[in-house]
Design a protein around this motif. Structure first.
Motif, PDB file in Angstrom:
ATOM      1  N   VAL A   7      -3.461   4.276  -2.090  1.00 29.59           N
ATOM      2  CA  VAL A   7      -4.614   4.332  -1.191  1.00 29.59           C
ATOM      3  C   VAL A   7      -4.914   5.796  -0.881  1.00 29.59           C
ATOM      4  O   VAL A   7      -4.047   6.541  -0.424  1.00 29.59           O
ATOM      5  CB  VAL A   7      -4.331   3.569   0.132  1.00 29.59           C
ATOM      6  CG1 VAL A   7      -5.545   3.613   1.048  1.00 29.59           C
ATOM      7  CG2 VAL A   7      -3.902   2.138  -0.151  1.00 29.59           C
ATOM      8  N   LYS A  12       0.832  -1.193   0.000  1.00 32.22           N
ATOM      9  CA  LYS A  12       0.000   0.000   0.000  1.00 32.22           C
ATOM     10  C   LYS A  12       0.874   1.252   0.000  1.00 32.22           C
ATOM     11  O   LYS A  12       1.829   1.352   0.771  1.00 32.22           O
ATOM     12  CB  LYS A  12      -0.899   0.024   1.234  1.00 32.22           C
ATOM     13  CG  LYS A  12      -2.001  -1.007   1.204  1.00 32.22           C
ATOM     14  CD  LYS A  12      -2.861  -0.857   2.439  1.00 32.22           C
ATOM     15  CE  LYS A  12      -4.012  -1.821   2.446  1.00 32.22           C
ATOM     16  NZ  LYS A  12      -4.824  -1.670   3.676  1.00 32.22           N
ATOM     17  N   TYR A  27      -8.816   2.389  -3.635  1.00 30.64           N
ATOM     18  CA  TYR A  27      -7.596   1.642  -3.935  1.00 30.64           C
ATOM     19  C   TYR A  27      -7.413   1.648  -5.447  1.00 30.64           C
ATOM     20  O   TYR A  27      -8.355   1.383  -6.191  1.00 30.64           O
ATOM     21  CB  TYR A  27      -7.714   0.201  -3.433  1.00 30.64           C
ATOM     22  CG  TYR A  27      -8.001   0.129  -1.955  1.00 30.64           C
ATOM     23  CD1 TYR A  27      -6.973   0.225  -1.035  1.00 30.64           C
ATOM     24  CD2 TYR A  27      -9.304  -0.016  -1.483  1.00 30.64           C
ATOM     25  CE1 TYR A  27      -7.229   0.179   0.324  1.00 30.64           C
ATOM     26  CE2 TYR A  27      -9.569  -0.061  -0.128  1.00 30.64           C
ATOM     27  CZ  TYR A  27      -8.527   0.038   0.780  1.00 30.64           C
ATOM     28  OH  TYR A  27      -8.784  -0.001   2.124  1.00 30.64           O
ATOM     29  N   LEU A  45      -8.005  -5.728   0.750  1.00 27.99           N
ATOM     30  CA  LEU A  45      -7.091  -4.606   0.960  1.00 27.99           C
ATOM     31  C   LEU A  45      -7.476  -3.808   2.203  1.00 27.99           C
ATOM     32  O   LEU A  45      -6.608  -3.409   2.987  1.00 27.99           O
ATOM     33  CB  LEU A  45      -7.072  -3.692  -0.268  1.00 27.99           C
ATOM     34  CG  LEU A  45      -6.343  -4.241  -1.484  1.00 27.99           C
ATOM     35  CD1 LEU A  45      -6.716  -3.452  -2.742  1.00 27.99           C
ATOM     36  CD2 LEU A  45      -4.840  -4.236  -1.263  1.00 27.99           C
ATOM     37  N   ARG A  69     -11.073  -5.346  -2.882  1.00 30.50           N
ATOM     38  CA  ARG A  69     -11.151  -4.134  -2.053  1.00 30.50           C
ATOM     39  C   ARG A  69     -11.340  -4.497  -0.582  1.00 30.50           C
ATOM     40  O   ARG A  69     -10.710  -3.905   0.293  1.00 30.50           O
ATOM     41  CB  ARG A  69     -12.291  -3.231  -2.524  1.00 30.50           C
ATOM     42  CG  ARG A  69     -11.966  -2.458  -3.766  1.00 30.50           C
ATOM     43  CD  ARG A  69     -12.919  -1.296  -4.025  1.00 30.50           C
ATOM     44  NE  ARG A  69     -14.229  -1.426  -3.430  1.00 30.50           N
ATOM     45  CZ  ARG A  69     -15.366  -1.628  -4.101  1.00 30.50           C
ATOM     46  NH1 ARG A  69     -15.344  -1.734  -5.405  1.00 30.50           N
ATOM     47  NH2 ARG A  69     -16.502  -1.713  -3.479  1.00 30.50           N
TER      48      ARG A  69
END
Length: 153
Positions: free
Chosen positions: A55, A11, A64, A120, A117
């Motif tokens: 992000v 990220k 994202y 994440l 998603r």
């Protein structure tokens, strides 16, 4: 047939590190990412694919977007226990000048796949191994000609 190595997500938090577009000039030369997670950094450096995800905090939620993907070949630590960018223990990189395997986007591509998603969102910042059933969602973004993926030179 050779088994595919695990893939990893890193990220890139815009509020902490600025947009990916700020570093793309350097990334296009030799793709890299930072992490403090040693097992993941070590495993990725054995030829794993690293997907760097931008992000952003927007409208009370998070978005994202895939910024680039590369095949990691090296793991670096700074001498004397120093940290990359003041906070990261390790830098994973493609081999400089070796024609990096991977792609980048001029503008990160929004990830709309619901399960990806959710996965994440459940992960802390850093590097995490992507479940194998979610990797095709990222590869589909790369393969879609509308998204304009460009190969590293």
């Amino acid at each position: 047939m050779e088994a595919k190595l695990p893939a990893y997500a890193v990220k890139h938090i815009v509020s902490d590190h600025g947009p990916l577009s700020d570093i793309m000039k350097d990334v296009r030369k030799t793709p890299y990412s930072y992490t403090s997670k040693e097992p993941e950094a070590t495993h990725a450096a054995r030829g794993g694919d690293v997907y760097v995800i931008e992000v952003r905090a927007e409208n009370g939620g998070r978005t994202y977007a895939l910024g680039y993907m590369y095949r990691a070949q090296e793991k670096f630590s700074l001498a004397g226990g120093g940290r990359w960018k003041g906070e990261f223990k390790f830098k994973n990189s493609a081999v400089p000048g070796a024609g990096a395997h991977g792609v980048y986007f001029d503008s990160p591509v929004l990830i709309e796949h619901g399960a990806l998603r959710e996965w994440l969102a459940s992960k802390q910042p850093g590097m995490a191994q992507i479940p194998s059933h979610l990797v095709p969602a990222l590869d589909t973004l790369i393969a879609d000609p509308f998204n304009g993926a460009k190969r590293f030179a």
